[in-house]
Scaffold this active site. Structure first.
Site, PDB file in Angstrom:
ATOM      1  N   LYS A  87       0.844  -1.199   0.000  1.00 29.97           N
ATOM      2  CA  LYS A  87       0.000   0.000   0.000  1.00 29.97           C
ATOM      3  C   LYS A  87       0.878   1.247   0.000  1.00 29.97           C
ATOM      4  CE  LYS A  87      -1.725   1.464   3.888  1.00 29.97           C
ATOM      5  NZ  LYS A  87      -2.497   1.945   5.050  1.00 29.97           N
ATOM      6  N   HIS A 100      -8.338  -3.116   8.907  1.00 26.00           N
ATOM      7  CA  HIS A 100      -7.854  -4.311   8.215  1.00 26.00           C
ATOM      8  C   HIS A 100      -6.817  -5.084   9.005  1.00 26.00           C
ATOM      9  CE1 HIS A 100      -4.336  -1.767   6.512  1.00 26.00           C
ATOM     10  NE2 HIS A 100      -4.966  -1.060   7.409  1.00 26.00           N
ATOM     11  N   ARG A 101      -5.890  -4.370   9.642  1.00 29.41           N
ATOM     12  CA  ARG A 101      -4.795  -5.099  10.302  1.00 29.41           C
ATOM     13  C   ARG A 101      -5.266  -5.836  11.560  1.00 29.41           C
ATOM     14  NH1 ARG A 101      -1.058  -4.709   7.042  1.00 29.41           N
ATOM     15  NH2 ARG A 101      -0.640  -2.784   5.939  1.00 29.41           N
ATOM     16  N   LYS A 122      -3.988   5.445  14.337  1.00 31.38           N
ATOM     17  CA  LYS A 122      -4.147   4.738  13.053  1.00 31.38           C
ATOM     18  C   LYS A 122      -5.641   4.546  12.760  1.00 31.38           C
ATOM     19  CE  LYS A 122       0.246   4.213  12.265  1.00 31.38           C
ATOM     20  NZ  LYS A 122       1.121   3.714  11.247  1.00 31.38           N
ATOM     21  N   GLU A 123      -5.952   3.552  11.920  1.00 31.79           N
ATOM     22  CA  GLU A 123      -7.340   3.331  11.505  1.00 31.79           C
ATOM     23  C   GLU A 123      -8.291   3.305  12.700  1.00 31.79           C
ATOM     24  OE1 GLU A 123      -4.737   2.286  10.068  1.00 31.79           O
ATOM     25  OE2 GLU A 123      -5.057   1.877   7.926  1.00 31.79           O
ATOM     26  N   ASP A 150      -7.790   1.721  -0.333  1.00 31.39           N
ATOM     27  CA  ASP A 150      -6.935   2.897  -0.206  1.00 31.39           C
ATOM     28  C   ASP A 150      -6.331   3.347  -1.532  1.00 31.39           C
ATOM     29  OD1 ASP A 150      -7.531   2.869   2.442  1.00 31.39           O
ATOM     30  OD2 ASP A 150      -5.452   2.883   3.154  1.00 31.39           O
ATOM     31  N   SER A 171       8.789   6.085  12.901  1.00 28.05           N
ATOM     32  CA  SER A 171       8.567   5.278  11.684  1.00 28.05           C
ATOM     33  C   SER A 171       9.531   5.673  10.560  1.00 28.05           C
ATOM     34  CB  SER A 171       7.123   5.441  11.186  1.00 28.05           C
ATOM     35  OG  SER A 171       6.195   5.325  12.224  1.00 28.05           O
ATOM     36  N   LYS A 223      -9.160  -2.932   2.704  1.00 25.69           N
ATOM     37  CA  LYS A 223      -8.353  -1.708   2.705  1.00 25.69           C
ATOM     38  C   LYS A 223      -6.995  -1.952   2.049  1.00 25.69           C
ATOM     39  CE  LYS A 223      -7.646   2.198   5.707  1.00 25.69           C
ATOM     40  NZ  LYS A 223      -6.320   2.742   5.570  1.00 25.69           N
ATOM     41  N   ARG A 234      -8.278  11.719  12.588  1.00 22.75           N
ATOM     42  CA  ARG A 234      -6.835  11.430  12.498  1.00 22.75           C
ATOM     43  C   ARG A 234      -6.098  12.750  12.245  1.00 22.75           C
ATOM     44  NH1 ARG A 234      -6.148   6.417   8.498  1.00 22.75           N
ATOM     45  NH2 ARG A 234      -4.009   6.569   9.279  1.00 22.75           N
ATOM     46  N   SER A 257       5.027   9.987  10.651  1.00 24.67           N
ATOM     47  CA  SER A 257       6.067  10.290   9.663  1.00 24.67           C
ATOM     48  C   SER A 257       5.432  10.671   8.325  1.00 24.67           C
ATOM     49  CB  SER A 257       6.965   9.070   9.473  1.00 24.67           C
ATOM     50  OG  SER A 257       6.226   8.023   8.894  1.00 24.67           O
ATOM     51  N   GLN A 258       4.128  10.459   8.204  1.00 25.07           N
ATOM     52  CA  GLN A 258       3.467  10.755   6.922  1.00 25.07           C
ATOM     53  C   GLN A 258       3.459  12.249   6.615  1.00 25.07           C
ATOM     54  OE1 GLN A 258      -0.343   8.922   6.331  1.00 25.07           O
ATOM     55  NE2 GLN A 258       0.398   6.885   6.853  1.00 25.07           N
ATOM     56  N   ASN A 317     -10.566   6.348   4.286  1.00 26.86           N
ATOM     57  CA  ASN A 317      -9.763   6.349   5.512  1.00 26.86           C
ATOM     58  C   ASN A 317      -8.296   6.156   5.148  1.00 26.86           C
ATOM     59  OD1 ASN A 317      -9.189   6.463   8.211  1.00 26.86           O
ATOM     60  ND2 ASN A 317     -10.016   4.456   8.731  1.00 26.86           N
ATOM     61  N   ARG A 343      -5.269   1.415  18.004  1.00 26.29           N
ATOM     62  CA  ARG A 343      -4.885   0.000  17.910  1.00 26.29           C
ATOM     63  C   ARG A 343      -4.397  -0.573  19.233  1.00 26.29           C
ATOM     64  NH1 ARG A 343      -1.949   0.003  11.921  1.00 26.29           N
ATOM     65  NH2 ARG A 343      -3.885  -0.371  10.775  1.00 26.29           N
ATOM     66  N   ASP A 359       3.242  -1.167  11.977  1.00 26.94           N
ATOM     67  CA  ASP A 359       2.106  -1.966  11.502  1.00 26.94           C
ATOM     68  C   ASP A 359       2.329  -3.459  11.727  1.00 26.94           C
ATOM     69  OD1 ASP A 359       0.978   0.380  10.783  1.00 26.94           O
ATOM     70  OD2 ASP A 359       0.973   0.008   8.617  1.00 26.94           O
TER      71      ASP A 359
END
Ligand code: DC
Length: 677
Positions: free
Chosen positions: A25, A402-403, A356-357, A52, A209, A437, A129, A180-181, A95, A360, A329
């Site tokens: 992804k 998803h994870r 995150k989504e 995504d 990350s 996702k 987020r 880090s995004q 998302n 978590r 992740d």
């Protein structure tokens, strides 16, 4: 793909085989954006096709990029070359953080220079987020960014007038300790801002990350941009740098997705390894370092370029204490492997899990506790100790994440754990479709690499007389549960048809048994392929049905078809319909239904069916024929048509199909271990 409310995973006991994983992804969405901004056409191969990436593709299309699927499965993206042909649009980004952040940065820069207005929004969770640190950085650049929902969160509006200027003389400062995004988004977008001079980004706080930033730098390099940097603190994009299409670019398989199959090998591959194709030890993805963590827990991992092989080493697994900041992740998978370890596993430095989504840390703690594990959570860590006693049945919430769904599916190996029981427990995954996702076929892929006892695979049998609606009901129940279907009547019909074609006579029991034993049948949607040709229509001919009825009274034919019927009992479950599914073929099935309807009603249904296919039919003849067939099916010495002693009777004469389906699903809900779930 399972578009169903839940998926029950029976106890799994081993793993082996080879899996090919979908594209990464992180790489897919980065290269899509880079190709979309570059001049010229880039052919992307092995792109991930998931929720995504679809939002990213839709956004690029709206922005004016040309996307052309190639005959060989690649996608040709013709980029904007730095010019915005569309100046106003609203982009919905689901998302997908990997779409929201970089698109916000790129569009902010583009509209500041060229003018325009773009609105970026997502699902409600996307609006929780954080994106404030990126918004701050873009404002330092002189971009106009409105966080018009809640300050610091999407939705965002980006706008500017033609001929605007960017403030690039001073370094742009961005926080690196939340996601880090934000840095990645700037690095991907800032080549658009380098026409007049270099642009520098400075990171405030400890960058988390880091491996994801390395992916960004490596992919920028593929597009001709060499970022100069000092450690992870200062990054400079040189004056005049431009995205140059590399022509063709291959996307590696997702290393985070590989973590589930690496764990599978570590937990359950005792005879042969699990082989993973598409991503290897040469991967540019940071999550490939999950391999080191898995090894520390006991896995034996081999690998090369584009492949990995994993076997069980230490057993039980070894508990570890690990700073998991570099593999945020994939580390979720370690929290599940911890259930198979001796002692307590602790994962530190994972505060990013909370944004995150879903949150978590909280989600993993809640779900692992349901199984009986002891879990301690903190702001940025989680500690997992396996269940002290037997594992509990659990219905796992997946939080649209998803994870969570993928990593927790691994608890189905519970019979192998130290405190697992021989019988094992079934685990229910709620909303399993959320895996779309990043990995739409996750469960199908998983099922190709696991070993299960046939007796553990659930079966619902639906027996009944001809034209009672068994096939329709069985197909609908199978679809609702995401299970396989066996229409056993079709096997008798196919045997009859094959015998007719091969000139084997009705009375030749040995010859008919040989035909039955060597049937080459394949189902492909609506098509039924008999030795390669579609016979779906021929199988429904009355002559074929009549011969099927006659030859099904022969013990030799029934015996010859038994193994084939049993082979349909595959994960995640089977709905089998016929005459003797509950009495002979699956006598221990946990739910048996005997479906009836009055002869008048059945004759009417068959009549309608034939007329709709343009086949002339007479109602009285049909009824007489059907009653004769009932008598033959009931009266035959072997496997006569009758309800199993423990079958539930369903007379659907006055029921709609939906009502019958709901009745069967209601009975099923009462059977499993999840009555109260
Ligand atoms: O359900 P159907 O009409 O497609 O079945 C065709 C014939 O096969 C039917 O006359 C009886 C026989 N059959 C059987 O003996 N046992 C089964 N399990 C299914 C069908």
């Amino acid at each position: 793909m399972y578009d169903i409310p839940f998926l029950d995973l029976p106890p799994l006991r081993g793993a082996a085989g080879s899996v090919r994983l979908p594209g990464s992804k992180s790489i897919s969405n980065r290269v899509l954006l880079l190709a979309g901004l570059a001049e010229g056409t880039t052919v992307l191969r092995d792109l991930l096709d998931s929720d995504d990436t679809r939002v990213m593709l839709a956004a690029l299309r709206t922005m004016g990029c040309t996307l052309q699927p190639q005959a060989d499965g690649g996608l040709a993206v013709t980029g904007l070359g730095g010019r915005l042909p569309v100046r106003e649009a609203a982009l919905f980004l689901g998302n997908a953080g990997t779409a929201m952040r970089p698109l916000a940065a790129a569009l902010a820069v583009l509209v500041t220079l060229q003018g325009g207005r773009f609105e970026l929004s997502g699902v409600p969770r996307m609006h929780e987020r954080p994106i404030g640190d990126l918004v701050d950085a873009l404002r330092q650049l002189g971009c106009q960014v409105d966080d018009f929902g809640q300050p610091g969160y999407p939705p965002l509006a980006l706008h500017g007038q033609p001929g605007g200027r960017l403030a690039t003389q001073r370094p742009i400062r961005v926080r690196g300790d939340v996601s880090s995004q934000f840095l990645t988004a700037l690095l991907l977008a800032l080549p658009l801002a380098c026409a007049d001079g270099p642009v520098t980004v400075e990171v405030e706080g400890e960058l988390i990350s880091k491996p994801y930033v390395e992916i960004t730098l490596k992919l920028l390099q593929r597009f001709g941009i060499e970022v100069q940097r000092q450690g992870f603190e200062r990054f400079t994009l040189p004056q005049g740098c431009r995205y140059r299409s590399p022509g063709t670019l291959h996307v590696e398989a997702d290393a985070s997705s590989a973590s589930y199959f690496i764990a599978l090998g570590a937990i359950a591959a005792t005879a042969a390894p699990v082989r993973i194709e598409g991503v290897g030890l040469d991967s540019i993805q940071g999550d490939i370092r999950f391999v080191d963590a898995a090894r520390a827990m006991g896995a034996v991992v081999d690998g090369g370029p584009g492949w990995l092989e994993v076997r069980r080493g230490a057993w039980p697994l070894r508990a570890v204490t690990l700073d998991a900041n570099h593999i945020p992740d994939a580390a979720m998978t370690l929290a599940v492997m911890a259930l198979y370890a001796e002692g307590t596993t602790r994962l530190d430095n994972i505060a990013s899990w909370r944004v995150k989504e879903t949150d978590r840390i909280a989600a993993m703690a809640a779900e692992l506790r349901k199984l009986g594990a002891t879990v301690t959570e903190g702001a940025d860590f989680i500690e997992v100790t396996p269940p002290a006693g037997a594992w509990q049945h659990a219905a796992i919430h997946t939080y649209d994440d998803h994870r969570i769904a993928m990593c927790l599916s691994l608890v189905a190996f519970n019979p192998l754990a130290a405190t697992g029981t021989e019988a094992g427990v079934t685990v229910r995954i709620l909303d399993p479709r959320c895996v779309a996702k990043t990995f739409p076929d996750y469960f199908e892929t998983l099922f190709t690499a696991v070993e299960v006892r046939a007796a553990d695979v659930p079966v619902i049998t639906i027996d009944g007389p001809t034209a009672s609606g068994k096939g329709t009901l069985a197909a609908a129940v199978a679809a609702r549960l995401g299970w396989h279907q066996l229409d056993s009547g079709l096997l008798y019909r196919a045997t009859a048809l094959a015998a007719q074609r091969q000139g084997v006579a009705d009375g030749d029991a040995t010859g008919l048994a040989a035909v039955a034993a060597s049937l080459h049948l394949r189902f492909d949607g609506e098509r039924v392929l008999l030795s390669g040709t579609d016979v779906a229509t021929d199988l429904r001919l009355e002559a074929v049905g009549a011969m099927a009825s006659r030859i099904s009274a022969l013990p030799e034919v029934r015996a010859a078809l038994e193994a084939l019927q049993l082979s349909y009992r595959r994960l995640p479950g089977l709905v089998a319909d016929g005459r003797d599914m509950g009495t002979v073929i699956f006598p221990a099935a946990p739910l048996k239904v005997f479906l009836t309807a009055s002869p008048a009603m059945r004759a009417e249904r068959r009549h309608k069916q034939l007329i709709s296919k343009g086949i002339a039919a007479n109602l009285a003849d049909l009824r007489a024929d059907l009653e004769a067939r009932d008598a033959r099916d009931r009266g035959r010495a072997i496997a006569p048509l009758k309800p199993a002693d423990d079958a539930l009777l369903l007379d659907n004469s006055g029921l709609t199909i939906d009502a019958s389906v709901d009745q069967v699903l209601g009975w099923w809900a009462q059977r499993g271990p999840f009555r109260s779930a």
